[in-house]
Design a protein around this motif. Structure first.
Motif, PDB file in Angstrom:
ATOM      1  N   THR A 313       0.774  -1.164   0.100  1.00 28.63           N
ATOM      2  CA  THR A 313      -0.036   0.016   0.038  1.00 28.63           C
ATOM      3  C   THR A 313       0.805   1.251  -0.114  1.00 28.63           C
ATOM      4  O   THR A 313       0.531   2.260  -0.585  1.00 28.63           O
ATOM      5  CB  THR A 313      -0.969   0.105   1.292  1.00 28.63           C
ATOM      6  OG1 THR A 313      -0.053  -0.241   2.355  1.00 28.63           O
ATOM      7  CG2 THR A 313      -1.956  -1.153   1.078  1.00 28.63           C
ATOM      8  N   GLY A 314       1.876   1.134   0.614  1.00 28.13           N
ATOM      9  CA  GLY A 314       2.577   2.449   0.737  1.00 28.13           C
ATOM     10  C   GLY A 314       3.368   3.041  -0.525  1.00 28.13           C
ATOM     11  O   GLY A 314       3.200   3.932  -1.073  1.00 28.13           O
ATOM     12  N   LEU A 315       3.676   1.932  -1.521  1.00 26.61           N
ATOM     13  CA  LEU A 315       4.364   2.153  -2.761  1.00 26.61           C
ATOM     14  C   LEU A 315       3.299   2.672  -3.898  1.00 26.61           C
ATOM     15  O   LEU A 315       3.425   3.461  -4.325  1.00 26.61           O
ATOM     16  CB  LEU A 315       4.952   0.888  -3.351  1.00 26.61           C
ATOM     17  CG  LEU A 315       5.438   1.000  -4.773  1.00 26.61           C
ATOM     18  CD1 LEU A 315       6.579   2.005  -4.796  1.00 26.61           C
ATOM     19  CD2 LEU A 315       6.157  -0.502  -4.895  1.00 26.61           C
ATOM     20  N   ILE A 318       1.945   6.169  -3.069  1.00 22.90           N
ATOM     21  CA  ILE A 318       2.934   7.121  -3.618  1.00 22.90           C
ATOM     22  C   ILE A 318       2.908   7.121  -5.013  1.00 22.90           C
ATOM     23  O   ILE A 318       2.905   8.199  -5.641  1.00 22.90           O
ATOM     24  CB  ILE A 318       4.343   6.653  -3.315  1.00 22.90           C
ATOM     25  CG1 ILE A 318       4.680   6.788  -1.702  1.00 22.90           C
ATOM     26  CG2 ILE A 318       5.540   7.521  -3.944  1.00 22.90           C
ATOM     27  CD1 ILE A 318       6.049   6.188  -1.243  1.00 22.90           C
ATOM     28  N   LEU A 319       2.841   6.054  -5.872  1.00 28.69           N
ATOM     29  CA  LEU A 319       2.816   6.143  -7.340  1.00 28.69           C
ATOM     30  C   LEU A 319       1.361   6.785  -7.585  1.00 28.69           C
ATOM     31  O   LEU A 319       1.363   7.492  -8.657  1.00 28.69           O
ATOM     32  CB  LEU A 319       2.960   4.552  -7.769  1.00 28.69           C
ATOM     33  CG  LEU A 319       4.139   3.904  -7.707  1.00 28.69           C
ATOM     34  CD1 LEU A 319       3.785   2.554  -8.053  1.00 28.69           C
ATOM     35  CD2 LEU A 319       5.008   4.420  -8.668  1.00 28.69           C
ATOM     36  N   ASP A 321      -0.467   8.968  -6.032  1.00 25.07           N
ATOM     37  CA  ASP A 321      -0.182  10.343  -5.838  1.00 25.07           C
ATOM     38  C   ASP A 321       0.484  11.144  -6.620  1.00 25.07           C
ATOM     39  O   ASP A 321       0.336  12.244  -7.039  1.00 25.07           O
ATOM     40  CB  ASP A 321       0.027  10.856  -4.204  1.00 25.07           C
ATOM     41  CG  ASP A 321      -1.024  10.228  -3.360  1.00 25.07           C
ATOM     42  OD1 ASP A 321      -1.966  10.135  -3.592  1.00 25.07           O
ATOM     43  OD2 ASP A 321      -0.485   9.823  -2.273  1.00 25.07           O
ATOM     44  N   TYR A 322       1.650  10.601  -7.108  1.00 19.21           N
ATOM     45  CA  TYR A 322       2.694  11.327  -8.014  1.00 19.21           C
ATOM     46  C   TYR A 322       2.097  11.406  -9.353  1.00 19.21           C
ATOM     47  O   TYR A 322       2.108  12.544  -9.807  1.00 19.21           O
ATOM     48  CB  TYR A 322       4.129  10.492  -7.866  1.00 19.21           C
ATOM     49  CG  TYR A 322       4.974  11.018  -8.859  1.00 19.21           C
ATOM     50  CD1 TYR A 322       5.716  12.184  -8.539  1.00 19.21           C
ATOM     51  CD2 TYR A 322       5.186  10.624 -10.290  1.00 19.21           C
ATOM     52  CE1 TYR A 322       6.796  12.668  -9.409  1.00 19.21           C
ATOM     53  CE2 TYR A 322       6.063  10.943 -11.039  1.00 19.21           C
ATOM     54  CZ  TYR A 322       6.947  12.049 -10.526  1.00 19.21           C
ATOM     55  OH  TYR A 322       7.892  12.544 -11.436  1.00 19.21           O
ATOM     56  N   PHE A 323       1.654  10.456  -9.698  1.00 15.65           N
ATOM     57  CA  PHE A 323       1.143  10.650 -11.460  1.00 15.65           C
ATOM     58  C   PHE A 323      -0.131  11.401 -11.432  1.00 15.65           C
ATOM     59  O   PHE A 323      -0.271  12.115 -12.513  1.00 15.65           O
ATOM     60  CB  PHE A 323       0.825   9.277 -11.748  1.00 15.65           C
ATOM     61  CG  PHE A 323       2.442   8.304 -12.070  1.00 15.65           C
ATOM     62  CD1 PHE A 323       2.846   8.802 -12.686  1.00 15.65           C
ATOM     63  CD2 PHE A 323       2.234   7.163 -11.277  1.00 15.65           C
ATOM     64  CE1 PHE A 323       4.290   8.070 -13.176  1.00 15.65           C
ATOM     65  CE2 PHE A 323       3.415   6.381 -11.588  1.00 15.65           C
ATOM     66  CZ  PHE A 323       4.420   7.017 -12.509  1.00 15.65           C
ATOM     67  N   THR A 324      -0.929  11.238 -10.304  1.00 16.99           N
ATOM     68  CA  THR A 324      -2.280  12.178 -10.342  1.00 16.99           C
ATOM     69  C   THR A 324      -1.834  13.638 -10.252  1.00 16.99           C
ATOM     70  O   THR A 324      -2.428  14.477 -11.051  1.00 16.99           O
ATOM     71  CB  THR A 324      -3.440  11.725  -9.120  1.00 16.99           C
ATOM     72  OG1 THR A 324      -3.545  10.302  -9.258  1.00 16.99           O
ATOM     73  CG2 THR A 324      -4.431  12.640  -9.375  1.00 16.99           C
ATOM     74  N   THR A 325      -0.847  13.835  -9.287  1.00 18.89           N
ATOM     75  CA  THR A 325      -0.569  15.345  -9.301  1.00 18.89           C
ATOM     76  C   THR A 325       0.264  15.894 -10.543  1.00 18.89           C
ATOM     77  O   THR A 325      -0.047  16.981 -10.810  1.00 18.89           O
ATOM     78  CB  THR A 325       0.459  15.344  -8.069  1.00 18.89           C
ATOM     79  OG1 THR A 325      -0.406  14.847  -6.619  1.00 18.89           O
ATOM     80  CG2 THR A 325       0.782  16.759  -7.800  1.00 18.89           C
ATOM     81  N   ASN A 326       0.988  15.063 -11.064  1.00 15.28           N
ATOM     82  CA  ASN A 326       1.690  15.566 -12.390  1.00 15.28           C
ATOM     83  C   ASN A 326       0.956  15.560 -13.378  1.00 15.28           C
ATOM     84  O   ASN A 326       1.303  15.590 -14.603  1.00 15.28           O
ATOM     85  CB  ASN A 326       3.056  14.869 -12.336  1.00 15.28           C
ATOM     86  CG  ASN A 326       3.908  15.178 -11.126  1.00 15.28           C
ATOM     87  OD1 ASN A 326       4.730  16.364 -11.401  1.00 15.28           O
ATOM     88  ND2 ASN A 326       3.944  14.321 -10.134  1.00 15.28           N
ATOM     89  N   ARG A 327      -0.190  14.849 -13.528  1.00 12.56           N
ATOM     90  CA  ARG A 327      -1.261  14.797 -14.639  1.00 12.56           C
ATOM     91  C   ARG A 327      -0.507  13.986 -15.691  1.00 12.56           C
ATOM     92  O   ARG A 327      -0.577  14.131 -16.857  1.00 12.56           O
ATOM     93  CB  ARG A 327      -1.642  15.961 -15.123  1.00 12.56           C
ATOM     94  CG  ARG A 327      -2.332  16.772 -13.963  1.00 12.56           C
ATOM     95  CD  ARG A 327      -2.624  18.257 -14.632  1.00 12.56           C
ATOM     96  NE  ARG A 327      -3.577  18.239 -15.782  1.00 12.56           N
ATOM     97  CZ  ARG A 327      -4.970  18.114 -15.607  1.00 12.56           C
ATOM     98  NH1 ARG A 327      -5.332  18.628 -14.245  1.00 12.56           N
ATOM     99  NH2 ARG A 327      -5.753  18.191 -16.439  1.00 12.56           N
ATOM    100  N   MET A 328       0.142  12.683 -15.410  1.00 12.38           N
ATOM    101  CA  MET A 328       0.823  11.830 -16.188  1.00 12.38           C
ATOM    102  C   MET A 328      -0.062  10.717 -16.507  1.00 12.38           C
ATOM    103  O   MET A 328      -0.439  10.336 -15.550  1.00 12.38           O
ATOM    104  CB  MET A 328       2.093  11.446 -15.789  1.00 12.38           C
ATOM    105  CG  MET A 328       3.293  12.598 -15.376  1.00 12.38           C
ATOM    106  SD  MET A 328       4.803  11.956 -14.689  1.00 12.38           S
ATOM    107  CE  MET A 328       5.501  11.181 -16.069  1.00 12.38           C
TER     108      MET A 328
END
Length: 592
Positions: A313-315, A318-319, A321-328
């Protein structure tokens, strides 16, 4: 001049030509594939071998405890469903625990239970009851830590080809007599090192292999033999005798993926056997998602676990949140039982044609868990990869490629942070060096005399042609480990040198002169060193042993000599005793 063949029957000539053109072995051999595998990714490797052989005309039958992973297969598939209570989930092993040699037994017992539960099913019992010696010409057995189902080859008296979905391990090296090469080949199970070893690494590696050979292996062999005797009577062929039917091993590996090591001819590398020549069309909604990504997309495959509820769940958070925030835009193969968090930038699917995605020109990077299959496909399609590994096997797979500069590797899942992820992805996407190294590695990987499917077909027919190819068997299989590493020669040589030294010492004793045996006190004195006797001036200069009085008198000897020197200066030289007479008295006493 008339030819001698002018009157020959043309029909007979054509018949003779057809006979000469016949193959040396009937290509329609009966082959049994017994694959006690639960994970689809590993079962797919073995079934791909069976499909290649079936496509060339062989009659192939596959038995497995999971559904057929190849939809349009050309072999006969028998599904043996296992009771839910008979197969427990594999306990989650941390990295520290997995490095333990004894924890290897946990994985062994799990796979032993899977094979045992499969053979206990009624369909398998009926299968074995009706077995005939000439039913099958070849057995292909998937190897997963244990090989006790090799007893099936006894029923059909046929050769065996083992198939493994990973890099060859110590167990497989043991079965075909492949050398361990302790000083420069790292141990597979308990190290993540895939680069050149230093002195201390070599020292540790040697002790680990010795510990496995003399402590772990006997316990493991006892467990395997127990299940072997349960299903196949040990009164007939023993486990060791059944293993003599192993002709060769298919390993899902290529030498360009790791450190170079020597292999016996019975080790055949077929890395990339699961990669298809044809591509599957992507689903319409998936294709629409990819086309929406103007700057390309990222593909994520964190693998499948024996327990689908075991989610990192930790990984995953992180993945996400990162891709959603950077709109990738991301395509994610989600193999877990729980529902994933939704996002318009992330496309989830439980099963994806990975080859079709990796060969897509819009792919920016591939985030993988470091399995052998995923890394093989990434190398084949020249893809920039980021490995986030959890087990030593995955770490070893990714470590070598990362050392070559073909990918980036994040070892510990627990310490992965958004900053580390951003830094790794940014360098991976924008640094052209990774693409260049990956292209060179892909070219080396593809450059082979035969494709993986051609290799499988050639060597399987080779074993069938020569009825087990016994000549491929290494003499090291029948040797003890002491003999393989030459330790017996060293011990015998040391023993011979010790015996030679003892023999020389005894010979010297025989020719040595006898020791001096004194007859009286003066004989002893004359044979003794000078400090052990003294000339007595008061008794006609006779020789006698030194006594405590002599040692006490030595304290005043210096004073007497000084006084005599003063008297000599005053009165002139002192008359000394007659030395020749002294020597004459000594000789006379000696004759007495």
């Amino acid at each position: 001049m008339t030819s001698p063949y002018s009157n020959a029957n043309p029909t007979a000539f054509v018949l003779l030509l057809c006979i000469c053109c016949l193959p040396t072995y009937n290509t329609a051999a009966n082959i049994l594939g017994f694959f006690p595998e639960i994970l689809d990714s590993q079962l797919f490797i073995h079934c791909r071998i069976a499909d290649v052989l079936a496509g060339m005309g062989h009659n192939v039958t596959v038995i497995a405890p999971a559904p057929n992973p190849i939809i349009e297969s050309r072999y006969h598939f028998t599904y043996v469903p296992l009771p839910h209570e008979s197969v427990r989930p594999l306990p989650k092993l941390e990295i520290e625990d997995y490095n333990s040699l004894w924890n290897h037994m946990t994985v062994l017992r799990y796979h032993l239970e899977v094979s045992d539960a499969m053979l206990e099913e009624k369909i398998m019992r009926r299968w074995f009851v009706n077995a005939k010696t000439d039913d099958f010409d070849l057995l292909i057995l998937s190897y997963q830590v244990n090989d006790f189902p090799i007893g099936i080859a006894r029923l059909y008296n046929c050769p065996v080809i083992l198939s493994t979905a990973r890099v060859p391990t110590l167990d497989l090296h043991q079965l075909v007599g492949n050398p361990y090469e302790l000083s420069y080949v790292p141990t597979e199970y308990w190290t993540i090192m895939q680069t050149q070893m230093e002195y201390m690494d070599i020292y540790t590696n040697i002790w680990k292999i010795l510990w496995y050979q003399f402590f772990v292996l006997p316990v493991k062999e006892a467990e395997i033999k127990k299940y072997y005797c349960k299903h196949f009577s040990c009164a007939g062929k023993t486990l060791a005798e059944s293993r003599k039917q192993i002709a060769l091993i298919f390993t899902n590996h290529h030498f360009s993926q790791s450190l170079i090591r020597p292999n016996v001819p019975a080790i055949v590398e077929i890395g990339g056997i699961h990669i298809s020549d044809y591509k599957v069309n992507l689903l319409p909604d998936l294709l629409r998602h990819i086309n929406t990504a103007e700057n390309g997309f990222i593909y994520i495959n964190l693998g499948s676990s024996y327990n689908c509820s075991d989610v990192p769940t930790g990984l995953t958070n992180i993945l996400y949140d990162y891709f959603t925030t950077n709109r990738m835009f991301v395509v994610w193969r989600w193999a877990y039982c729980i529902e994933p968090p939704t996002s318009p930038f992330i496309y989830y699917q439980t099963w994806l044609d990975q080859a079709a995605l990796l060969s897509n020109p819009d792919l920016l990077a591939f985030i993988t868990h470091g399995s052998q299959n995923s890394l093989t496909e990434g190398i084949h399609y020249n893809v920039k990869m980021l490995a986030i590994t959890t087990t030593p096997e995955q770490m070893a797979n990714a470590e070598y490629l990362a050392a070559q500069g073909a990918m980036l590797h994040l070892r510990d899942v627990e310490v992965v942070s958004p900053q580390m992820l951003h830094f790794s992805l940014y360098n991976l996407i924008h640094d052209p060096t990774f693409k260049q190294v990956a292209a060179t590695l892909s070219e080396k990987y593809r450059d082979r005399p035969l494709t993986p499917r051609q290799t499988v077909l050639y060597w399987a027919n080779y074993v069938l042609r020569y009825r087990g190819a016994v000549h491929l068997r290494s003499p090291a299989v029948d040797m003890h480990y002491f003999q393989r590493i030459g330790l017996d020669f060293v011990l015998v040589t040391l023993a011979l040198l010790l015996a030679f030294y003892i023999a020389i010492a005894q010979v010297r004793k025989l020719f040595k002169p006898p020791p001096f045996t004194p007859k009286n006190q003066y004989d002893y004195i004359m044979a003794a060193p000078a400090d052990m006797y003294k000339i007595d001036e008061t008794k006609n200069y006779q020789i006698r042993p030194t006594s405590s009085d002599d040692t006490a008198g030595e304290e005043t000897a210096g004073e007497d000599k000084a006084r005599e020197a003063v008297e000599e200066d005053v009165a002139g030289p002192v008359m000394q005793p007659n030395r020749p007479r002294q020597r004459k008295n000594i000789q006379k006493n000696k004759r007495k």
